[in-house]
Design a protein around this motif. Sequence first.
Motif, PDB file in Angstrom:
ATOM      1  N   THR A  75     -24.645-113.290 -34.177  1.00 27.81           N
ATOM      2  CA  THR A  75     -23.455-113.189 -34.707  1.00 27.81           C
ATOM      3  C   THR A  75     -22.529-112.536 -33.814  1.00 27.81           C
ATOM      4  O   THR A  75     -22.866-111.908 -33.185  1.00 27.81           O
ATOM      5  N   ASP A  76     -21.243-112.924 -34.068  1.00 27.60           N
ATOM      6  CA  ASP A  76     -20.095-112.189 -33.310  1.00 27.60           C
ATOM      7  C   ASP A  76     -19.851-110.703 -34.177  1.00 27.60           C
ATOM      8  O   ASP A  76     -18.896-110.132 -33.789  1.00 27.60           O
ATOM      9  N   GLU A  77     -19.996-110.667 -35.457  1.00 28.66           N
ATOM     10  CA  GLU A  77     -19.810-109.669 -36.146  1.00 28.66           C
ATOM     11  C   GLU A  77     -20.652-108.461 -36.019  1.00 28.66           C
ATOM     12  O   GLU A  77     -21.772-108.535 -35.884  1.00 28.66           O
ATOM     13  N   GLY A  78     -20.162-107.317 -36.015  1.00 31.29           N
ATOM     14  CA  GLY A  78     -20.929-105.976 -35.865  1.00 31.29           C
ATOM     15  C   GLY A  78     -21.527-105.570 -34.455  1.00 31.29           C
ATOM     16  O   GLY A  78     -21.259-106.306 -33.526  1.00 31.29           O
ATOM     17  N   ARG A  79     -22.267-104.685 -34.389  1.00 35.59           N
ATOM     18  CA  ARG A  79     -22.800-103.941 -33.174  1.00 35.59           C
ATOM     19  C   ARG A  79     -24.443-103.980 -33.180  1.00 35.59           C
ATOM     20  O   ARG A  79     -25.003-104.283 -34.232  1.00 35.59           O
ATOM     21  N   LYS A 129     -24.292-111.140 -30.344  1.00 37.38           N
ATOM     22  CA  LYS A 129     -24.530-111.989 -29.091  1.00 37.38           C
ATOM     23  C   LYS A 129     -24.427-111.477 -27.951  1.00 37.38           C
ATOM     24  O   LYS A 129     -23.332-111.866 -27.221  1.00 37.38           O
ATOM     25  N   HIS A 130     -25.354-110.533 -27.300  1.00 38.59           N
ATOM     26  CA  HIS A 130     -24.783-109.791 -25.980  1.00 38.59           C
ATOM     27  C   HIS A 130     -26.026-109.758 -25.706  1.00 38.59           C
ATOM     28  O   HIS A 130     -27.427-109.676 -26.074  1.00 38.59           O
ATOM     29  N   SER A 172     -24.657-105.165 -36.860  1.00 33.64           N
ATOM     30  CA  SER A 172     -24.645-106.765 -37.285  1.00 33.64           C
ATOM     31  C   SER A 172     -25.372-106.839 -38.624  1.00 33.64           C
ATOM     32  O   SER A 172     -25.248-107.508 -39.586  1.00 33.64           O
ATOM     33  N   PHE A 173     -26.801-106.119 -38.591  1.00 34.33           N
ATOM     34  CA  PHE A 173     -27.616-106.493 -39.528  1.00 34.33           C
ATOM     35  C   PHE A 173     -27.299-105.935 -40.920  1.00 34.33           C
ATOM     36  O   PHE A 173     -27.190-106.417 -41.770  1.00 34.33           O
ATOM     37  N   SER A 174     -26.356-104.634 -40.679  1.00 32.07           N
ATOM     38  CA  SER A 174     -26.082-104.113 -41.972  1.00 32.07           C
ATOM     39  C   SER A 174     -25.101-104.630 -42.672  1.00 32.07           C
ATOM     40  O   SER A 174     -24.570-104.498 -43.922  1.00 32.07           O
ATOM     41  N   LEU A 175     -24.219-105.568 -41.761  1.00 36.36           N
ATOM     42  CA  LEU A 175     -23.147-106.464 -42.364  1.00 36.36           C
ATOM     43  C   LEU A 175     -23.539-108.102 -43.024  1.00 36.36           C
ATOM     44  O   LEU A 175     -23.092-108.704 -43.252  1.00 36.36           O
ATOM     45  N   TYR A 199     -18.511-103.261 -24.213  1.00 38.70           N
ATOM     46  CA  TYR A 199     -17.970-102.120 -24.845  1.00 38.70           C
ATOM     47  C   TYR A 199     -18.537-101.776 -26.246  1.00 38.70           C
ATOM     48  O   TYR A 199     -18.806-102.750 -27.056  1.00 38.70           O
ATOM     49  N   ASP A 200     -18.669-100.580 -26.738  1.00 34.61           N
ATOM     50  CA  ASP A 200     -19.125-100.374 -28.032  1.00 34.61           C
ATOM     51  C   ASP A 200     -18.631 -98.879 -28.526  1.00 34.61           C
ATOM     52  O   ASP A 200     -19.189 -97.945 -28.573  1.00 34.61           O
ATOM     53  N   ARG A 201     -17.125 -99.308 -28.807  1.00 37.65           N
ATOM     54  CA  ARG A 201     -16.220 -98.121 -29.078  1.00 37.65           C
ATOM     55  C   ARG A 201     -15.523 -98.153 -30.108  1.00 37.65           C
ATOM     56  O   ARG A 201     -14.909 -97.334 -30.758  1.00 37.65           O
TER      57      ARG A 201
END
Lengths: 340, 340, 340, 340, 340, 340
Positions: free
Chosen positions: F81-85, F57-58, F110-113, B104-106
């Motif tokens: 990371t688990d943070e961001g997209r 991480k996907h 994720s990078f911007s974070l 998901y990317d919502r």
Amino acid sequence: MKTICFGEIMCRLSPEGRRRFVQADRFEICYGGSESNVAVSLANFGTDAAFVSRLPKHSLSDAALRSLREHGVDVSHVKRTDEGRLGLYFLEKGASQRPSKVIYDRAGSSFSLSRPGEFDWSQILDGTDYFHFSGITPALSDGCAALCLEACRVAKAAGVKISCDINYRSNLWSPERAGAVMNSLLPYVDLAIINDEHAKLLFGIRSTSAADTWARQTDEVYTDVASMTSEKFGIPAVALTIRGSISAEVNDWSAMLYINNTSYFSKQYRINLVDRIGGGDAFSAGLVYALGSGYGAQDAVDFAAAAAVLAQTTEFDAAESSTDEIIALVRGASDGRVQR
Amino acid sequence: MKTICFGEIMCRLSPEGRRRFVQADRFEICYGGSESNVAVSLANFGTDAAFVSRLPKHSLSDAALRSLREHGVDVSHVKRTDEGRLGLYFLEKGASQRPSKVIYDRAGSSFSLSRPGEFDWSQILDGTDYFHFSGITPALSDGCAALCLEACRVAKAAGVKISCDINYRSNLWSPERAGAVMNSLLPYVDLAIINDEHAKLLFGIRSTSAADTWARQTDEVYTDVASMTSEKFGIPAVALTIRGSISAEVNDWSAMLYINNTSYFSKQYRINLVDRIGGGDAFSAGLVYALGSGYGAQDAVDFAAAAAVLAQTTEFDAAESSTDEIIALVRGASDGRVQR
Amino acid sequence: MKTICFGEIMCRLSPEGRRRFVQADRFEICYGGSESNVAVSLANFGTDAAFVSRLPKHSLSDAALRSLREHGVDVSHVKRTDEGRLGLYFLEKGASQRPSKVIYDRAGSSFSLSRPGEFDWSQILDGTDYFHFSGITPALSDGCAALCLEACRVAKAAGVKISCDINYRSNLWSPERAGAVMNSLLPYVDLAIINDEHAKLLFGIRSTSAADTWARQTDEVYTDVASMTSEKFGIPAVALTIRGSISAEVNDWSAMLYINNTSYFSKQYRINLVDRIGGGDAFSAGLVYALGSGYGAQDAVDFAAAAAVLAQTTEFDAAESSTDEIIALVRGASDGRVQR
Amino acid sequence: MKTICFGEIMCRLSPEGRRRFVQADRFEICYGGSESNVAVSLANFGTDAAFVSRLPKHSLSDAALRSLREHGVDVSHVKRTDEGRLGLYFLEKGASQRPSKVIYDRAGSSFSLSRPGEFDWSQILDGTDYFHFSGITPALSDGCAALCLEACRVAKAAGVKISCDINYRSNLWSPERAGAVMNSLLPYVDLAIINDEHAKLLFGIRSTSAADTWARQTDEVYTDVASMTSEKFGIPAVALTIRGSISAEVNDWSAMLYINNTSYFSKQYRINLVDRIGGGDAFSAGLVYALGSGYGAQDAVDFAAAAAVLAQTTEFDAAESSTDEIIALVRGASDGRVQR
Amino acid sequence: MKTICFGEIMCRLSPEGRRRFVQADRFEICYGGSESNVAVSLANFGTDAAFVSRLPKHSLSDAALRSLREHGVDVSHVKRTDEGRLGLYFLEKGASQRPSKVIYDRAGSSFSLSRPGEFDWSQILDGTDYFHFSGITPALSDGCAALCLEACRVAKAAGVKISCDINYRSNLWSPERAGAVMNSLLPYVDLAIINDEHAKLLFGIRSTSAADTWARQTDEVYTDVASMTSEKFGIPAVALTIRGSISAEVNDWSAMLYINNTSYFSKQYRINLVDRIGGGDAFSAGLVYALGSGYGAQDAVDFAAAAAVLAQTTEFDAAESSTDEIIALVRGASDGRVQR
Amino acid sequence: MKTICFGEIMCRLSPEGRRRFVQADRFEICYGGSESNVAVSLANFGTDAAFVSRLPKHSLSDAALRSLREHGVDVSHVKRTDEGRLGLYFLEKGASQRPSKVIYDRAGSSFSLSRPGEFDWSQILDGTDYFHFSGITPALSDGCAALCLEACRVAKAAGVKISCDINYRSNLWSPERAGAVMNSLLPYVDLAIINDEHAKLLFGIRSTSAADTWARQTDEVYTDVASMTSEKFGIPAVALTIRGSISAEVNDWSAMLYINNTSYFSKQYRINLVDRIGGGDAFSAGLVYALGSGYGAQDAVDFAAAAAVLAQTTEFDAAESSTDEIIALVRGASDGRVQR
């Protein structure tokens, strides 16, 4: 062995994969028709096969003829005309419980506008072993029906054997009209292919030994239907195709050949369908080939049934199997092990 | 019959065929979401269906709206905004023992940023028969949850029936949070759709008659779960969907409708899945349609289950079946014979 | 854990979907070979895997190397040469009763022209835990067979463990020649993978406890074959792969690991095949990984079998599964429920 | 602003990319027709556009209607019938010196079988600003021609403006028949679109100031043709489209609007064609929109010409440009810089 | 008019669109070779064309033959053998400043292993008007060169005219070897096609009237080269093809025919290339057809040049143009207006 | 030569061919970003290139890393990371007068974070010759800007050269904010790439010798802009890229390198664009490579410009050209003749 197949070839258009018509933005195309499919199989079997038809003079008809020529079918008897159109049909492949759908768009085709006298049957049938047509051809128009009769008479006179796949299509004509026309043609026929449902619908032929069901009948019922058909029209060999629909993707398939008062049954196959269109045509071709090549009755029905099975595991209308591949399946190689 | 569906529509991106994400160099796309899928089915059934949502002002959102408009769904209540993004999700279809995967990317979608007061529910719900939402909508944000409550209150006051597919998604919220929010919404609901697993997880509802398993439960268990859910929230009609996963490609599917203290079970279908996304939504739509059209309970659950089955034999989120096709399946046409 | 895999990588070309060769106007391509497939799986498992080979200097070989590099396989030991060509093979996927077909076009490949002395095995094998090759490599040419022997000797001397998938291919060499060459190599091997059919054909190994059949043998027979192979060549661990072909689309698959006089059987899986090429290679990789990582015998064969199953549910030669995915299947997650 | 467009919508089938018909194994499909293309553009411009037609009751017609509905065109006036077929046309895109080819297969379409009296024009045209049709509609059959006349009379009486793109197609009717029918319709028309070639062929209109050539004429010639057409039929506004074919892939395109005895020329564009079908329809739509929205004559022809240009840089019959995009091109943004 | 073409047919594999080899995950395939391309064009022109070659016995060779048979080329003289492989080549289409790239993989082909005496030239050439081969055939192996000489002798003796496209390929043989072999073959030739660069490289033929450049030479230079070639080998007709590469996508193309001491130049075309492979072959076919059909020299070179141009606006090796289409281009229809 | 590139990699999604967003039912995907594109080119040139970034991480991020790894880029410094997209962008390719469009969907990546201190620059930059980033990286967030400053300081201290492509993107930050941040970074930079428009917008740098236009400026103007930029920030080498947009499909492209008070101009290329994304990145990579390899200034700008041109004749963000291919173009091979 030389064969003449007489009928219509159409352009078939199908959405990609399992898409429905309303979801399609592309159609996969192929060219086929009941009799042209038979011609292709016969050419694949290494025999001398010709297709007789009538097509408009444009590039799509050129493409239809190419699809036959690439298989080695002789198309020199196909007439090109300014009259009429190329028949089309649209196929939506089903899945699981969702049925496949066909939209025909063949009215007004150049072939359906054919007129008696247009084909020089004596010349076309010269040296031919088998003349093949299906019940679709006379269904298309009075002209086509008359041409079938013309051809049957010339063939019979010339000692050419005649095979006919009765192949009743309710969207083309009524059972009454079909029964009447087929009544006039079947007496010429040496090999007829039919199923129990159509025998009943067109000719009122039904076994006395069983209740009337849509499910797989007993072997006795099939024998009754074949023997009664054989007797009614004086047809020496009558074959039945027996399809059991499990789902849109899985079918059981077997066949029977009745000849000399005896029934010969093929083994029953459970097919994971790739493309079920053309299965019956491959069966017809297999039977004509086998009987024309001197196979015994059991071998003939086995060969033809295996041809039909392989045709249904192959994309598009036309079958692509060689005699070697079919014989391998007859001999039991159905486990799909990779051939390296 | 007029229906309002409230939720998010996303762009779905899937590798072609059975490719895995890391093997993809192309994504097939469609647009869907639980409630928009319901709206599409309702429009396919010939009813007056509208979708209420909030989308950014760019061409991909235009495309999402087109996909609804082409089915005849009214999108005039969809707000276009400069805030937020279009929700996306990526689907990798599984095969055999390999499971399907969804990314998901919502987060941060325009819809999830909706705020109470943004929609004029009185005007939107005017003349409506059913207001439908799923548990995904309140899961997206506090704003969305508040909007659901707003809508439920206005609907209830206006005599609009409310249907809710509880559809718990563990990646969106915790069982506790979901339980709490749904607790506040379900008392408004006239028709709830749930499964036994979520009933237990969110509301602690479990049958006393059976051990706790993931397998198909007994009918008794399902009846217990439905009746307890009905009683707990005062919901007149509670439906359960019952999926048995044989493999990534084969599922068993059936459903039950509990109404007036009686359970009505559909037949169980074994589906060769084309696309399992949207099956539950087709069921919800089928139930809303059937109950809204005055079907009896057994007919309603049969219709809804068949709608769900056909949806899973069709590519993409949105179902494409007409009432005629669904009724044919209800009546037993599940053998996939070609319709010419 | 560090592994060296030695063999050929080819370009594979397949018609789209279920099309036959004569129907293809496009080929889907991927790059693979028995040993490169093992290297890819080992890299997917997070280990340090290198591939040793020899390729011509053109863009298609670049593409082959990219396909390894993208999985993280070290290709720095691959030689580029002006001699020979890139091996190719063409794959026609079967369906139902129609078998898959492979046309090999690998003669004269740069790899097959490799000569003894060309690779600095001491340097290549330095710090390596496992050296892996399949029976295909020595089958390609005398040079390749000599290189295998060279490598085995260096590996043995350096304490590197050797694994070998016997993988007999009748189109590359005769059983006699294969038996003779493998006789010289197997004494170096620490882990051999074989099936009962090849054991009989190459080494005359057959169980006394059973008749000679092509069908699934009894566990006793498999144990006999493994123990006799182990004893004959002094191989500590011998694994058997057990495939049952139901059709071109459905196979049963299981495996057995014989170690310390004990047989450990994996569970048997019925696989709806997506792409059966590379299943055995994933098994080899799984076994090397598991044994090299200290798994017990039962865990090792379970892991390796599950790796093989998932590989066959994935398009193309190379497997794409992580250890997490494999372990999930070992633990029973075979129902294909969507992972969100 | 509300518009009614009356005509036929067809399914268009084209080989992928630059393939010729005989090379195609797939057709890309879209749905379009001169008047439906106008309706789509008008809907894209944000106006209230409806399409009036007649289609058979099958899924392909459903798809045709979806393609309109997704653009927001009102299709509630389209009749569904059991009579006739869906019109088709096949398009082979040319390249360089190789011309594009079109095969029409529209005879016997449901629309062409329309009969006078079938549409309730008073109701349909109620509240409408513009009624639009092209010369293709009356060319299809006497019934269609009669319906055009019916509609023109009702429109005129109701104060609805009428626009007509004369769009002569020699494969549908003779210049004589076209001239006669258009003679009866054009006196009702408020805005006519024509080119110099057709003006001469149908009405014998030719400038006295220039020799008769196929090349780009002088502005004077275009003004003569427009003013003579305007005068002959009493049409207040006459537009000319001016196409210069450099090759199958490059065309020059400009247009002129003659109104109040003055000619207004757009700038001339050199277009690298993506899909030239529908360029003229986008021009018609642009002109109707601009004049209906109160643009001055120069602005109107500039807007309409830019709409036509963008339509030809976009795949498929229907244009996809918004007013913002068109106005940006009018203002000079023709350098194709990426818009981020 | 009957023609025999002798050479190799290969499978061509190209990445889709403008992708580079390393970016490809699919190859579009077609079958072609210099002489088979000539045969296809001659069949397209309605003449009786046969192709003589040697191919392995597998399905890909079947597909190659189908591609000829579908155009109507007689393939009954093609030998099928267990020896050798099917030649392949890989084509990466360039763009703008990026050149196209070809990777040949034809070594060891069944055709290249042909031996003198293998073809019964007397029977094959019986009744033939033209025997055609290109310089690629003798380049493939000594056996192939010897077979060319054999065929030339038989043809000459039988009064069959011989055409040869010199078509030097530096990756197949050296200029010295090519010069020597062609020296022995050209004295038999009635029609030679060459370009100025190869004339110089192989035979040291260069005009005295101009400096040595790679750019378009003057007409005088071309005439010199042709007349010197004609004189050196006693060839009655010598044609030159003149290509100017502007970029990978745009080429100038023209040709000249020297006959009876006179040079006839075609018009020069600027081609937006779709697929430049096979342009020269279409020219050869056009010339053989035109001269064989009694065209005058100017008409012949015009026809052949137009055939070459259209071939380069068409995908794949084989040309698809009819004589009507070519003549239309000769007559000036190069503006690509849609043909409806 | 070793290089570190620091930035974001995104998934790019584009409709097939020239389809518009609203027409797409499939997206072609690739992975790219300004700095990852530079890293890929540097790896293609045979240098040791590493990419530093941060990704979720996907599997889609796995795919992004694969696309780098297959080119040989070291991705061992990329944080998962688990943070961001994963950042995304959608590209609609224009045609003729219709501009290309980009929809960015990279907010919250994720990078911007990323936060200062997250990367161990001393270790990462150890042994590195060049550190490269573009103006996009600091634009993404304050954290990213701080990380750039961190890295610049460490690099400067360690004697690592720094290159920066200023690459201003108005949709990411304002000119004022960009000017301020770049003001703090540029004093560290050894090689800056900029265009005249951005120099003016961010830094107020404009030539006094010319009027302010959007068109191609005079060489004098470019020299002024470069020298003023060089002087303002003390940057030894400043390069300008000069793009002239003829249409969405045709661009003029050239570049200039200012070094030691002298301007070196590349030749100007007219490019028929295949994919203009990544042209500037290939230029940056070419310049870093050439200067790092000791090329003279003229050779360096020639090499870099040719690299940029070839990148724009190649699909997707990442360039695929080798140094050999680039040098061939520098040497004049721009006529696209087939390389066999």
